[in-house]
Design a protein around this motif. Structure first.
Motif, short mmCIF file in Angstrom:
data_model
loop_
_atom_site.label_atom_id
_atom_site.label_comp_id
_atom_site.label_asym_id
_atom_site.label_seq_id
_atom_site.Cartn_x
_atom_site.Cartn_y
_atom_site.Cartn_z
N ALA A 1 44.50 45.79 65.16
CA ALA A 1 44.66 45.90 63.58
C ALA A 1 43.96 47.08 63.06
N ASN A 2 44.75 47.79 62.08
CA ASN A 2 43.98 48.78 61.52
C ASN A 2 43.21 48.41 60.25
N ALA A 3 42.69 49.30 59.55
CA ALA A 3 41.63 48.99 58.37
C ALA A 3 42.38 48.31 57.45
N VAL A 4 43.58 48.63 57.05
CA VAL A 4 44.17 48.00 55.92
C VAL A 4 44.70 46.57 56.34
N ASN A 5 45.14 46.46 57.59
CA ASN A 5 45.27 45.07 58.01
C ASN A 5 44.21 44.16 58.02
N LYS A 6 42.88 44.70 58.13
CA LYS A 6 41.57 44.20 58.45
C LYS A 6 41.33 43.82 56.90
N PHE A 7 41.57 44.30 56.38
CA PHE A 7 41.10 44.27 54.51
C PHE A 7 41.98 43.24 54.03
N PHE A 8 43.31 43.04 54.27
CA PHE A 8 44.27 42.03 53.80
C PHE A 8 44.30 40.69 54.41
N ARG A 9 43.92 40.97 55.94
CA ARG A 9 44.19 39.67 56.53
C ARG A 9 42.94 38.83 56.95
N ILE A 10 41.70 39.64 56.70
CA ILE A 10 40.30 38.91 57.01
C ILE A 10 39.55 38.99 55.83
N ILE B 1 40.09 39.64 52.30
CA ILE B 1 40.44 38.95 51.20
C ILE B 1 40.45 37.64 51.37
N PRO B 2 41.22 37.01 52.42
CA PRO B 2 41.00 35.58 52.61
C PRO B 2 39.92 34.91 52.51
N LEU B 3 38.91 35.62 53.49
CA LEU B 3 37.56 34.80 53.54
C LEU B 3 36.81 35.03 52.24
N LEU B 4 36.95 36.08 51.43
CA LEU B 4 36.34 36.26 50.07
C LEU B 4 36.94 35.34 48.90
N SER B 5 37.93 34.75 49.26
CA SER B 5 38.91 34.19 48.19
C SER B 5 37.99 32.96 47.42
N PRO B 6 37.27 32.31 47.87
CA PRO B 6 36.26 31.44 46.97
C PRO B 6 35.54 32.17 45.94
N ILE B 7 35.08 33.32 46.42
CA ILE B 7 34.19 34.24 45.58
C ILE B 7 35.05 34.78 44.64
N ILE B 8 36.22 35.46 44.76
CA ILE B 8 37.17 36.10 44.01
C ILE B 8 37.54 34.96 42.91
N PHE B 9 37.75 33.82 43.42
CA PHE B 9 37.97 32.55 42.57
C PHE B 9 37.00 32.46 41.47
N PHE B 10 35.88 32.26 41.98
CA PHE B 10 34.62 31.85 41.14
C PHE B 10 34.27 33.36 40.13
N LEU B 11 34.42 34.47 40.67
CA LEU B 11 34.51 35.91 39.77
C LEU B 11 35.63 35.84 38.63
N ILE B 12 36.65 35.44 39.11
CA ILE B 12 37.79 35.46 38.11
C ILE B 12 37.23 34.70 36.83
N ILE B 13 36.83 33.40 37.12
CA ILE B 13 36.58 32.54 36.11
C ILE B 13 35.38 33.10 35.35
N MET B 14 34.27 33.66 35.92
CA MET B 14 33.08 34.25 35.31
C MET B 14 33.56 35.31 34.65
N ASN B 15 34.20 36.19 35.17
CA ASN B 15 34.87 37.32 34.30
C ASN B 15 35.71 37.15 33.03
#
Lengths: 279, 291
Positions: free
Chosen positions: B193-202, B204-218
């Motif tokens: 996997a290249n860097a872009v692949n890793k970013f979008f496949r590993i 982002i999915p693993l950060l999704s709970p944080i992204i969700f929390f931050l969306i609401i906080m923001n």
């Protein structure tokens, strides 16, 4: 290139990138600092100059004199300290109840508290809360600035999260030794939770120090106003904006929290990150 | 006095619930109540009007415009703010010399209040002393009037808001990134996997709970705490183009003394935030990948 050389180049590229990004991100603060030391003629020079020729302090003196900034800072400090004490003490007590006791209605009360977590009362409740202040005859007082905000779901949540991580065996042992619930809290739990209490204190201090809309509406005398509103006063003082004085005032208002942040950054980070943790 | 252990938790909770009942629950109830009444400007008399206040809101151009402004404001500030913050966090998630200093410095906008952020950007964008304005003049040969023309005034407030939120977001994203086990990336590298692949496949999915929390906080901070930046930068102008819903509540209540309208507007804000709180409790509860 050897592997080691390639790694060195990589590190240098990263360092340079980070230095540039950091400077750009902090430019609003850095440029305000240099502007605040410019003499009045320099302030109004066009094109704007970045570095002043002298280390001129007149803008700071003027900021203090034109809007009684000293008094506003004291008001902000009093307001912040009272809010911090309230939220911390009540947060510890309620957090202790939720973390260490089984009682009827605990899940319900927890949910009832947590529906308020994304509802900033100082903003969303402004209309009815203002009416309440009128009825209490609290307008223009420290009561209005502080009492409504002395408890919050966030502080309770932070304390509860931390207390849950402390082994239950400790409480059992203390109880066998005959310690009461309050004794266990004050002698064992609180000393063990010093860093989280520190986090609650600093996070709430920044929150209270940065209050804006609420003081704007409940305070209408200049001597009771807070430092954040002082910035708005500086913006509307005089026919033309003197950015030398405005930036000096802004740096003064920003400095206490910024220094606090740099001094105890880990406390901030720990507290902020814990707010995002779920049960 | 010996207290039965049964009563202790209730006593411990009493101060918090007392404060919250008087200063949050009761006012919330009052908002709903007041939104159904028309009160005379000096509060001397009131009469029940049902949903008339709400109907009037939806017929008034001012309120509709503020909803529209808030929507654009929130989408842009939350979207761009989170993307920039995540990229900064990725840069900071590295073990190079001095990284601690870079982290501290890039976290520091967290300490900046919305009012201070507003003043700082009003300064940079001001026509005479503003360095950013000057940059636009020498690079693009244009001299935009940032704070007094549409849509630049809205963009100016957005910039201040995004900048001010970055510290908080980066702290969260970095904590999230550090909790992702390095072994995931190593395994992906072996699989080619290249860097872009890793970013979008590993990442982002693993950060999704944080992204969700931050969306609401923001969303919460863009809807509410941007008020101070708007107040110092544009006071809702020009021609109300930076008047968000929160600013509209303030204006209706404290300039036009229109209690009913202001109450119904706050009720709508409460309902919107209640909806996001519901979403958070419904979907945000899934385990967060820390540690």
């Amino acid at each position: 290139m050897t592997k080691k050389q390639r790694r060195t180049v990589q590190v240098v590229v990263k360092e340079v990138t980070l230095i540039i990004i950091t400077i750009v991100m902090l430019l609003p603060i850095l440029l305000s600092i240099t502007m605040s030391f410019e003499t009045p003629p320099e302030v109004f020079t066009y094109p704007p100059r970045i570095f002043p020729n002298t280390f001129y302090l007149g803008n700071y003196v003027n900021a203090f004199n034109s809007i009684k900034l000293g008094r506003l800072l004291i008001n902000s400090l009093i307001m912040s300290v009272i809010i911090v004490v309230g939220k911390t003490v009540f947060g510890i007590l309620a957090g202790y109840a939720f973390a260490n006791f089984k009682f009827k209605g605990s899940a319900f009360l927890f949910a009832l508290l947590f529906v308020t977590i994304f509802m900033p009362a100082d903003m969303i409740m402004i209309v009815p809360l203002y009416k309440l202040m009128v009825n209490f005859h609290w307008l223009n007082t420290y009561w209005a600035l502080t009492v409504p905000f002395t408890a919050s779901a966030t502080s309770v949540f932070l304390m509860r999260q931390y207390f849950l991580t402390i082994p239950k065996e400790l409480e059992d042992a203390a109880r066998i030794d005959g310690a009461s619930s309050m004794r266990y809290l004050t002698r064992i739990l609180i000393p063990l939770s010093k860093t989280m209490i520190g986090s609650v204190i600093v996070i709430n201090f920044v929150y209270a120090w940065n209050f804006y809309l609420w003081p704007l509406v409940v305070i209408n005398s200049n001597s009771m106003q807070t430092a954040q509103i002082g910035l708005q006063m500086l913006m509307i003082t005089g026919a033309t904006r003197n950015w030398g004085i405005i930036t000096a005032g802004t740096i003064i208002v920003l400095a206490p929290v910024l220094i606090l942040f740099f001094a105890v950054q880990n406390l901030f980070v720990q507290g902020i990150v814990t707010t995002g943790l779920k049960e | 006095m010996i207290l039965s252990r049964k009563w202790i938790p209730y006593l411990l909770l009493a101060p918090t619930f007392l404060i919250i009942s008087v200063f949050i629950y009761y006012p919330a109830y009052q908002s709903f109540f007041m939104s159904l009444y028309k009160v005379s400007p000096f509060g001397t008399s009131s009469r029940f009007v049902g949903f008339e206040n709400f109907l009037q809101l939806f017929q008034s151009g001012g309120f509709i415009q503020s909803v529209y402004t808030t929507l654009i404001f929130v989408i842009v500030t939350v979207g761009i703010g989170l993307v920039i913050s995540l990229l900064l966090a990725v840069l900071l998630n590295d073990k190079i010399p001095g990284i601690g200093i870079f982290r501290t410095l890039l976290f520091s906008p967290y300490a900046v209040s919305p009012a201070v952020a507003g003043v700082l950007w009003a300064f940079l964008l001001s026509p005479v002393s503003g360095y950013v304005s000057y940059l636009f003049l020498i690079v693009l040969k244009i001299q935009p009037q940032w704070l007094t023309t549409y849509p630049l005034a809205l963009i100016a407030v957005m910039i201040a808001t995004i900048w001010q939120n970055i510290g908080f977001n980066v702290i969260f994203f970095l904590a999230g990134l550090q909790s992702i086990p390095q072994s995931y990336y190593e395994a992906a590298t072996i699989d080619g996997a290249n860097a872009v692949n890793k970013f979008f496949r590993i990442t982002i999915p693993l950060l999704s709970p944080i992204i969700f929390f931050l969306i609401i906080m923001n969303i919460s901070s863009s809807v509410f705490y941007s008020f101070a930046a708007i107040n110092v930068m544009t006071e809702g102008g020009p021609s109300n183009t930076t008047t968000t819903m929160m600013y509209e509540v303030y204006r209706e209540r404290f300039f036009y003394f229109n209690n009913g309208a202001a109450s119904s507007e706050s009720v709508i804000l409460i309902l919107i935030m209640a909806f996001f709180t519901y979403l958070y409790f419904k979907f945000g509860q899934k385990a967060v990948h820390y540690q």
